[in-house]
Structures are given as C-alpha cells and as structure tokens.
Design a protein around this motif. Structure first.
Motif, PDB file in Angstrom:
ATOM      1  N   ILE A  93       0.892  -1.290   0.167  1.00 33.36           N
ATOM      2  CA  ILE A  93      -0.186  -0.007   0.198  1.00 33.36           C
ATOM      3  C   ILE A  93       0.479   1.191   0.012  1.00 33.36           C
ATOM      4  N   GLY A  94       2.192   0.946   0.516  1.00 32.40           N
ATOM      5  CA  GLY A  94       2.520   1.997   0.724  1.00 32.40           C
ATOM      6  C   GLY A  94       3.736   2.657  -0.690  1.00 32.40           C
ATOM      7  N   SER A  95       3.753   1.380  -1.094  1.00 33.69           N
ATOM      8  CA  SER A  95       4.474   1.751  -2.336  1.00 33.69           C
ATOM      9  C   SER A  95       4.025   2.176  -3.133  1.00 33.69           C
ATOM     10  N   GLY A  96       2.484   1.735  -3.385  1.00 34.43           N
ATOM     11  CA  GLY A  96       1.454   1.827  -4.899  1.00 34.43           C
ATOM     12  C   GLY A  96       1.304   0.460  -5.138  1.00 34.43           C
ATOM     13  N   GLN A  97       1.492  -0.583  -4.346  1.00 32.14           N
ATOM     14  CA  GLN A  97       1.139  -1.387  -4.779  1.00 32.14           C
ATOM     15  C   GLN A  97       1.029  -2.648  -5.092  1.00 32.14           C
TER      16      GLN A  97
END
Length: 277
Positions: free
Chosen positions: A70-74
């Motif tokens: 979630i934090g890395s956008g995936q």
C-alpha cells in the motif's frame, strides 16, 4: 466489483453496528472508513476462522506485506487498493495498520491476560488505533480529539469483550483479566463451560462499569469544535451504550447467547444521534 464495492459489501455483510455509523458520511469519507473497517475484518477473520495458528500467522504476514505494498503503491488485495486510495486523501500511516495486525497476532500467542494493563495493550492495538485512524478520516481541528478517539476505542473493545464472552470462550479465549477472575472468585472453568453465578454477575457488572467510565471519559474529551465531524463515533457510542443497557437488563446472560440490537433499532439510534449531535 471495484475495491470500494468490495469493502462496502464486506462491511454490510458483517452486520456490525459500525456500519450504521458510516451511512450518513460524505462519499469520500464513507469509502475511506469502509476500507479501514474492511481491513480490520480481513485480518480479524484470519485469526477467528483459521484453525491452524501457523497458517493464520502466515496469512497475517501476507497482510503485513500488503501494508508495505500500500505504501509503495502496489497493493494486490481489493481492500489494500481501497486503502491506498483512502491514504491519498487522509492520513493513514502504515505503522498504525501494522499495529492493528500486531493486536490480531496477540490472539495467536495468548488466550489469557494476567491483568488489565496487559489487556489494555491488546485493546489499544485492535481498537484504539482504529479509533485514531477513524478520527483522521472523519476530520478534526483540535488534537485533543485524538485522546477522545483513543478512549472511545477502548470503550468499544471493552463492550465487545462483555458481549462476546461466551463466543470467545468457545474459541478457548478469556479476555477478562485473571486477577479480576480471582478477585470475584469466578473460576475460568465457569466461563469456559457457560456456568452462571452471582459472582459472575458481579464480575460482569464490574466490567460494564469500567467500559462506561471509558465512554464518559472519551466524550468529556471531545472538543466542541470537532463534535460535528466526529458524529460517526458518537453514533457508535449511542448504539454500544444501548447494547450495554440491554446486556445489563438481561442480567449478563452472555455465556450462552450473543445479545444484540435489531438493525431497525441501530438505524433509529444512528439517525437520532446524527441529527442531534
């Protein structure tokens, strides 16, 4: 089905009182809180529905990785995707999502608590942290509101413990602190085997009074400037405090049944509280 649709369905299917507190929110905030609630349900279901502790631990480890994604956008899961979208609009730190998982993992590591201090850590992780994240979604101006959210989360979890004591016992768990069982002379076997007594009633009244103190303390700490934005929490407090009254009126007959309010009554309490808050 979109990620938001998935979260909405997850929340509605649970039949939780929390669902009724979200209904009157604007769309973006409603979608965000539904995503947070769905996340809590997903990780809680891992612990409650998985009979193999090792497998449950593996699944929780997957969710830890999903928080990182979630934090890395995936993110891969619909809930993770909905949370990522919510995180772009509101402050939802990954560290706090991981703390919720830490709380769920405590259920895999222990089924008893020596005292209220130990139980408080569990309640903080599985409920107060959720309250802090929810406060961010609902919006606030005064940071005092975070103290309100913390204590309201504690009150909700203590209410859950009272309501679910029989159901939890059938899973082999007792959340009433062991020193309080001893204080009221209630053997753990009585709870595990569903045996009522005057001592059990006194013990449960003690638990109820502590939960009520947390509600009072929380509401005293809510700044007037944030009362309107934090109405979902006030709705939940109204529903849960009414539930506690029902449990007390039933003389704490919670070992063999799960006392609950009807959906119509929850909706009425939600509407009334929202209008008057």
């Amino acid at each position: 089905m979109t990620p938001d649709d998935y979260c909405q369905q997850k929340a509605a299917a649970s039949g939780s009182s929390f669902y009724y507190s979200f209904l009157f929110l604007p769309l973006e905030r409603r979608q965000a809180i539904m995503a947070l609630y769905a996340f809590c349900r997903e990780v809680d279901d891992v612990v409650d529905e998985c009979q193999d502790p090792a497998l449950a631990s593996t699944k929780l480890a997957w969710w830890r990785q999903e928080v990182e994604r979630i934090g890395s956008g995936q993110p891969q899961h619909p809930v993770g995707q909905a949370l990522q979208a919510a995180g772009r609009r509101f402050n939802l730190p990954g560290e706090q999502l991981l703390e919720i998982i830490d709380g769920m993992e405590m259920d895999l590591q222990q089924a008893r608590y020596l005292d209220f201090k130990g139980l408080s850590l569990y309640c903080y992780r599985v409920a107060s942290v959720v309250g802090l994240l929810a406060a961010e979604i609902f919006g606030f101006q005064d940071r005092q509101t975070l103290k309100y959210a913390h204590d309201l989360g504690m009150a909700f979890q203590l209410t859950n413990i009272i309501r679910d004591i029989g159901e939890d016992a059938r899973r082999g768990r007792i959340y009433i602190p062991m020193d309080e069982l001893k204080q009221f002379n209630v053997p753990a076997a009585d709870i595990l085997n569903g045996r009522y007594s005057d001592n059990f009633t006194a013990l449960m009244r003690f638990q109820l009074e502590r939960a009520q103190r947390y509600y009072d303390q929380a509401l005293e700490q809510l700044p007037p400037v944030d009362r309107k934005s934090q109405r979902p929490g006030l709705v939940m407090a109204a529903i849960y405090r009414t539930l506690l009254k029902e449990i007390e009126a039933e003389n704490f007959q919670v070992l063999h049944q799960r006392i609950a309010l009807t959906p119509v009554r929850k909706l009425w309490l939600a509407w009334k509280t929202w209008i008057l808050a």
